[in-house]
Design a protein around this motif. Structure first.
Motif, PDB file in Angstrom:
ATOM      1  N   ARG A  30       1.949   5.457   0.254  1.00 22.42           N
ATOM      2  CA  ARG A  30       1.876   5.330  -1.145  1.00 22.42           C
ATOM      3  C   ARG A  30       1.027   4.477  -1.727  1.00 22.42           C
ATOM      4  N   TRP A  31       0.663   4.583  -3.007  1.00 23.29           N
ATOM      5  CA  TRP A  31      -0.183   3.850  -3.718  1.00 23.29           C
ATOM      6  C   TRP A  31       0.518   3.013  -4.526  1.00 23.29           C
ATOM      7  N   VAL A  32       0.271   1.691  -4.701  1.00 22.62           N
ATOM      8  CA  VAL A  32       1.376   0.838  -5.560  1.00 22.62           C
ATOM      9  C   VAL A  32       0.129   0.104  -6.446  1.00 22.62           C
ATOM     10  N   GLU A  33       0.793   0.270  -7.685  1.00 20.90           N
ATOM     11  CA  GLU A  33      -0.104  -0.333  -8.642  1.00 20.90           C
ATOM     12  C   GLU A  33      -0.029  -1.876  -8.561  1.00 20.90           C
ATOM     13  N   GLY A  34      -1.289  -2.602  -8.938  1.00 16.30           N
ATOM     14  CA  GLY A  34      -1.312  -3.849  -8.684  1.00 16.30           C
ATOM     15  C   GLY A  34      -1.948  -4.641  -7.811  1.00 16.30           C
ATOM     16  N   ALA A  35      -2.179  -5.771  -7.748  1.00 12.89           N
ATOM     17  CA  ALA A  35      -2.739  -6.295  -6.809  1.00 12.89           C
ATOM     18  C   ALA A  35      -1.591  -6.885  -5.568  1.00 12.89           C
ATOM     19  N   LEU A  36      -2.159  -6.778  -4.318  1.00 17.53           N
ATOM     20  CA  LEU A  36      -0.944  -7.311  -3.280  1.00 17.53           C
ATOM     21  C   LEU A  36      -0.554  -8.437  -3.213  1.00 17.53           C
ATOM     22  N   GLU A  37       1.001  -8.709  -3.443  1.00 17.38           N
ATOM     23  CA  GLU A  37       1.776  -9.770  -3.334  1.00 17.38           C
ATOM     24  C   GLU A  37       2.430  -9.790  -1.912  1.00 17.38           C
ATOM     25  N   ALA A  47       9.402  -4.333  -5.420  1.00 17.93           N
ATOM     26  CA  ALA A  47      10.241  -4.363  -6.519  1.00 17.93           C
ATOM     27  C   ALA A  47       9.925  -4.007  -7.745  1.00 17.93           C
ATOM     28  N   GLY A  48      10.279  -2.968  -8.446  1.00 14.92           N
ATOM     29  CA  GLY A  48       9.778  -2.849  -9.876  1.00 14.92           C
ATOM     30  C   GLY A  48       8.406  -2.428 -10.226  1.00 14.92           C
ATOM     31  N   ARG A  49       7.788  -2.034  -8.946  1.00 14.07           N
ATOM     32  CA  ARG A  49       6.379  -1.703  -9.246  1.00 14.07           C
ATOM     33  C   ARG A  49       6.103  -0.159  -8.975  1.00 14.07           C
ATOM     34  N   PRO A  50       5.444   0.453  -9.807  1.00 10.25           N
ATOM     35  CA  PRO A  50       5.190   1.839  -9.734  1.00 10.25           C
ATOM     36  C   PRO A  50       4.605   2.199  -8.369  1.00 10.25           C
ATOM     37  N   LYS A  51       5.228   3.245  -7.975  1.00 10.86           N
ATOM     38  CA  LYS A  51       4.716   3.824  -6.453  1.00 10.86           C
ATOM     39  C   LYS A  51       4.359   5.287  -6.859  1.00 10.86           C
ATOM     40  N   TRP A  52       3.045   5.769  -6.040  1.00 10.81           N
ATOM     41  CA  TRP A  52       2.582   6.892  -6.418  1.00 10.81           C
ATOM     42  C   TRP A  52       2.208   7.875  -4.806  1.00 10.81           C
ATOM     43  N   GLU A  53       2.695   8.667  -4.657  1.00 10.85           N
ATOM     44  CA  GLU A  53       2.524   9.548  -3.454  1.00 10.85           C
ATOM     45  C   GLU A  53       1.047   9.661  -3.488  1.00 10.85           C
ATOM     46  N   ILE A  54       0.585   9.811  -2.152  1.00  9.11           N
ATOM     47  CA  ILE A  54      -0.845   9.838  -1.936  1.00  9.11           C
ATOM     48  C   ILE A  54      -1.177  11.353  -1.446  1.00  9.11           C
ATOM     49  N   GLU A  55      -1.774  12.116  -2.197  1.00  3.44           N
ATOM     50  CA  GLU A  55      -2.267  13.521  -1.545  1.00  3.44           C
ATOM     51  C   GLU A  55      -3.699  13.365  -0.957  1.00  3.44           C
ATOM     52  N   ALA A  56      -3.895  13.875   0.209  1.00  2.00           N
ATOM     53  CA  ALA A  56      -5.221  13.973   0.841  1.00  2.00           C
ATOM     54  C   ALA A  56      -5.638  15.438   1.151  1.00  2.00           C
ATOM     55  N   HIS A  57      -6.765  15.670   0.556  1.00  3.43           N
ATOM     56  CA  HIS A  57      -7.573  17.018   0.901  1.00  3.43           C
ATOM     57  C   HIS A  57      -8.687  16.810   1.632  1.00  3.43           C
ATOM     58  N   ARG A  58      -8.932  17.518   2.744  1.00  2.00           N
ATOM     59  CA  ARG A  58      -9.993  17.159   3.678  1.00  2.00           C
ATOM     60  C   ARG A  58     -10.984  18.594   3.601  1.00  2.00           C
ATOM     61  N   CYS A  59     -12.121  18.527   3.499  1.00  2.53           N
ATOM     62  CA  CYS A  59     -13.072  19.332   3.417  1.00  2.53           C
ATOM     63  C   CYS A  59     -13.355  19.976   4.712  1.00  2.53           C
ATOM     64  N   PRO A  60     -13.483  21.111   4.968  1.00  7.30           N
ATOM     65  CA  PRO A  60     -13.526  22.198   6.423  1.00  7.30           C
ATOM     66  C   PRO A  60     -14.777  22.020   6.778  1.00  7.30           C
ATOM     67  N   ASN A  61     -15.885  21.579   5.781  1.00  7.54           N
ATOM     68  CA  ASN A  61     -17.070  21.816   5.988  1.00  7.54           C
ATOM     69  C   ASN A  61     -17.575  20.241   6.683  1.00  7.54           C
ATOM     70  N   CYS A  62     -17.499  19.154   5.805  1.00  2.00           N
ATOM     71  CA  CYS A  62     -17.687  18.181   6.177  1.00  2.00           C
ATOM     72  C   CYS A  62     -16.935  16.877   6.815  1.00  2.00           C
ATOM     73  N   GLN A  63     -15.481  17.451   6.624  1.00  2.00           N
ATOM     74  CA  GLN A  63     -14.510  16.466   7.092  1.00  2.00           C
ATOM     75  C   GLN A  63     -14.314  15.191   6.065  1.00  2.00           C
ATOM     76  N   HIS A  64     -14.966  15.304   4.930  1.00  2.00           N
ATOM     77  CA  HIS A  64     -14.915  14.331   4.024  1.00  2.00           C
ATOM     78  C   HIS A  64     -13.201  14.402   3.205  1.00  2.00           C
ATOM     79  N   LEU A  65     -12.701  13.355   3.293  1.00  2.00           N
ATOM     80  CA  LEU A  65     -11.376  13.134   2.520  1.00  2.00           C
ATOM     81  C   LEU A  65     -11.467  12.960   0.914  1.00  2.00           C
ATOM     82  N   GLU A  66     -10.750  13.725   0.370  1.00  2.00           N
ATOM     83  CA  GLU A  66     -10.400  13.325  -1.161  1.00  2.00           C
ATOM     84  C   GLU A  66      -9.104  13.097  -1.364  1.00  2.00           C
TER      85      GLU A  66
END
Length: 73
Positions: A30-37, A47-66
């Motif tokens: 998960r991606w958590v908003e703000g600096a690490l404390e 606690a109380g910090r917005p959390k976001w799921e991380i979606e990762a997409h892989r390029c089948p040509n060069c294997q780069h992750l977005e």
């Protein structure tokens, strides 16, 4: 998200996936908003910090992750 193009090589058709975090209670990263404390036991304060799921997409040509953050976590 559809019709994603690799920002590294320009290939179409990125493959969807996710970042696995075996130490997370939910099992995925998960991606958590703000600096690490840290709490008194060394873990991240979440606690109380917005959390976001991380979606990762892989390029089948060069294997780069977005990665994209989605507000679902």
């Amino acid at each position: 998200m559809t019709d994603l193009r690799c920002t590294y090589c320009g290939e179409d058709g990125l493959q969807a996936g996710f970042i696995l975090d075996a130490e997370s209670p939910k099992g995925f990263g998960r991606w958590v908003e703000g600096a690490l404390e840290r709490g008194i036991f060394g873990g991240a304060k979440l606690a109380g910090r917005p959390k976001w799921e991380i979606e990762a997409h892989r390029c089948p040509n060069c294997q780069h992750l977005e990665m994209f953050a989605r507000r679902r976590a």
